[in-house]
Design a protein around this motif. Structure first.
Motif, mmCIF file in Angstrom:
data_model
loop_
_atom_site.group_PDB
_atom_site.id
_atom_site.type_symbol
_atom_site.label_atom_id
_atom_site.label_comp_id
_atom_site.label_asym_id
_atom_site.label_seq_id
_atom_site.Cartn_x
_atom_site.Cartn_y
_atom_site.Cartn_z
ATOM 1 N N THR A 199 -4.106 7.710 -2.724
ATOM 2 C CA THR A 199 -3.640 9.064 -2.494
ATOM 3 C C THR A 199 -2.772 8.884 -1.296
ATOM 4 O OG1 THR A 199 -6.084 9.386 -2.945
ATOM 5 C CG2 THR A 199 -4.787 10.933 -1.195
ATOM 6 N N THR A 200 -2.840 7.979 -0.555
ATOM 7 C CA THR A 200 -2.031 7.901 0.553
ATOM 8 C C THR A 200 -0.700 6.991 0.487
ATOM 9 O OG1 THR A 200 -3.077 5.972 1.592
ATOM 10 C CG2 THR A 200 -3.754 7.983 2.434
ATOM 11 N N TRP A 201 -0.769 6.043 -0.639
ATOM 12 C CA TRP A 201 0.466 5.286 -0.760
ATOM 13 C C TRP A 201 1.367 5.475 -2.190
ATOM 14 C CZ3 TRP A 201 -1.745 -0.127 0.599
ATOM 15 C CH2 TRP A 201 -1.940 -0.244 2.180
ATOM 16 N N LEU A 202 0.683 6.076 -2.987
ATOM 17 C CA LEU A 202 1.304 6.133 -4.352
ATOM 18 C C LEU A 202 2.514 7.051 -4.336
ATOM 19 C CD1 LEU A 202 1.050 5.153 -7.156
ATOM 20 C CD2 LEU A 202 0.015 7.381 -7.659
ATOM 21 N N ASN A 203 3.709 6.834 -4.849
ATOM 22 C CA ASN A 203 5.052 7.434 -4.710
ATOM 23 C C ASN A 203 5.516 7.615 -3.419
ATOM 24 O OD1 ASN A 203 4.807 8.138 -7.684
ATOM 25 N ND2 ASN A 203 3.267 9.827 -6.757
ATOM 26 N N THR A 204 5.089 6.283 -2.672
ATOM 27 C CA THR A 204 5.797 6.079 -1.408
ATOM 28 C C THR A 204 6.605 4.702 -1.257
ATOM 29 O OG1 THR A 204 4.006 5.294 -0.240
ATOM 30 C CG2 THR A 204 4.197 7.610 -0.313
ATOM 31 N N ASP A 205 7.117 4.456 -0.236
ATOM 32 C CA ASP A 205 7.461 3.107 -0.092
ATOM 33 C C ASP A 205 6.362 1.964 0.043
ATOM 34 O OD1 ASP A 205 10.166 4.015 0.025
ATOM 35 O OD2 ASP A 205 10.438 3.927 2.239
ATOM 36 N N PHE A 206 5.268 2.576 0.311
ATOM 37 C CA PHE A 206 4.064 1.591 0.245
ATOM 38 C C PHE A 206 3.152 1.260 -0.888
ATOM 39 C CE2 PHE A 206 4.525 3.295 4.813
ATOM 40 C CZ PHE A 206 4.257 2.044 5.507
ATOM 41 N N ALA A 207 3.880 1.866 -1.951
ATOM 42 C CA ALA A 207 3.264 1.666 -3.479
ATOM 43 C C ALA A 207 3.091 0.360 -3.782
ATOM 44 C CB ALA A 207 3.853 2.423 -4.440
ATOM 45 N N LYS A 208 4.037 -0.592 -3.222
ATOM 46 C CA LYS A 208 4.077 -1.759 -3.444
ATOM 47 C C LYS A 208 2.913 -2.587 -3.068
ATOM 48 C CE LYS A 208 7.207 -2.946 0.501
ATOM 49 N NZ LYS A 208 8.463 -3.550 0.720
ATOM 50 N N TYR A 209 2.354 -2.246 -2.123
ATOM 51 C CA TYR A 209 1.114 -2.846 -1.456
ATOM 52 C C TYR A 209 -0.154 -2.227 -2.258
ATOM 53 C CZ TYR A 209 4.105 -3.889 2.120
ATOM 54 O OH TYR A 209 5.305 -4.412 2.919
ATOM 55 N N LEU A 210 -0.198 -1.588 -3.398
ATOM 56 C CA LEU A 210 -1.209 -1.292 -4.183
ATOM 57 C C LEU A 210 -1.547 -2.322 -5.045
ATOM 58 C CD1 LEU A 210 -0.316 2.357 -4.960
ATOM 59 C CD2 LEU A 210 -2.340 1.553 -3.418
ATOM 60 N N ARG A 211 -1.936 -3.481 -4.534
ATOM 61 C CA ARG A 211 -2.265 -4.724 -5.321
ATOM 62 C C ARG A 211 -3.441 -5.183 -4.702
ATOM 63 N NH1 ARG A 211 2.475 -8.071 -1.997
ATOM 64 N NH2 ARG A 211 1.793 -7.677 0.106
ATOM 65 N N PRO A 212 -4.082 -6.246 -5.515
ATOM 66 C CA PRO A 212 -5.577 -6.785 -4.763
ATOM 67 C C PRO A 212 -5.465 -7.371 -3.754
ATOM 68 C CG PRO A 212 -5.103 -7.047 -7.614
ATOM 69 C CD PRO A 212 -3.844 -6.648 -6.850
ATOM 70 N N GLN A 213 -4.198 -8.418 -3.358
ATOM 71 C CA GLN A 213 -4.261 -9.367 -2.398
ATOM 72 C C GLN A 213 -4.098 -8.195 -1.008
ATOM 73 O OE1 GLN A 213 -2.020 -9.488 -4.673
ATOM 74 N NE2 GLN A 213 -0.194 -10.184 -3.968
#
Length: 286
Positions: free
Chosen positions: A230-244
């Protein structure tokens, strides 16, 4: 890799000027722990001080963060610090402890390599001999008697080889007795974040298992995924939507974030008994 079960640490290591400089940094304790973990990893790999994931694959920064259970930014800071002070050498993704051969018992480590190679060679020779001496069932009993008459040393070497083979199998074959829903959690993440992470990844399974061992539940993972997509998708933080990132040491913080649109999504503290896993397409409204 020829695994070593020990490394040398000098008793006066904290008198070293470089360690004293590190102790003055804000994240000193964590950086020193990472240093010791690097030394242990280099000893385990037993490849002249290189930090390796396998014999042919160097361990990169993200893998270090996961395996060492430390924040990736702190690991990056630690590596930069060690490189600045000449404690490590970096060649692409490969990290090597500088002057490894000076501080460690290289002769002992090389001996361990030779013993491993010798075990493998003798194991293969015995397997080949069995195939040659037992072309049919009539000779099978004679071969069995021959093998039973092997020396105690040969028997111990066989046990070591079998342990190594079992260890390799465990690295690639999921434990069937493990009831943690890795696939369901990764399927949900992949659908919500449009990613393609694998539930069979050993590193990802270790992260999820660590959170379950702390008492978190399957629904907690869904809530964390919902909160951060909700907060990161389609932002510069989307790359952090990862398991680690999602399932690491900040998991509890992500779980307790109050995200607009996810108020009715409950974690382990608010789930009702017998509540079923959410649909991958309708767990919460965005």
């Amino acid at each position: 890799m020829s695994e070593i079960t020990w490394i040398k640490l000098k008793t006066d290591m904290f008198e070293n000027d470089k360690i004293k400089l590190i102790e003055a940094l804000p994240a000193a304790d964590t950086i020193i722990v990472i240093w010791v973990k690097l030394l242990a990893a280099a000893g385990k790999a037993n490849l002249n001080g290189y930090i390796m994931l396998t014999e042919n694959i160097p361990m990169n920064t993200e893998e270090m963060a996961t395996i060492f259970n430390r924040d990736i930014n702190t690991v990056r800071l630690a590596l930069q610090t060690f490189q600045r002070y000449g404690m490590i050498e970096v060649e692409g993704e490969a990290v090597r402890i500088k002057n490894w051969e000076v501080h460690q018992n290289i002769d002992g480590m090389e001996r361990a390599k030779q013993l491993t190679r010798e075990r493998v060679r003798r194991h293969r020779e015995r397997k080949k001999q069995v195939q040659l001496e037992a072309p049919n069932e009539e000779n099978h009993s004679n071969v069995s008697v021959t093998l039973r008459n092997a020396t105690d040393i040969d028997k111990e070497l066989d046990i070591d080889i079998e342990k190594e083979i079992d260890k390799e199998k465990k690295d690639i074959v999921p434990d069937k007795s493990d009831t943690i829903p890795y696939a369901s959690i990764l399927d949900y993440l992949n659908e919500k974040a449009n990613t393609a992470y694998r539930a069979t990844s050993k590193a990802t399974q270790q992260l999820i298992k660590a959170r379950f061992s702390e008492g978190f539940t399957e629904h907690d993972f869904y809530k964390v995924i919902d909160n951060k997509t909700t907060t990161w998708l389609n932002t510069d933080f989307a790359k952090y939507l990862r398991p680690q990132t999602l399932f690491g040491t900040k998991f509890e913080g992500y779980l307790n974030e109050r995200v607009k649109g996810n108020e009715n999504v409950r974690g382990s503290n608010g789930s009702t008994a017998g509540e079923s896993k959410p649909s991958l397409r309708g767990f919460c409204s965005n």
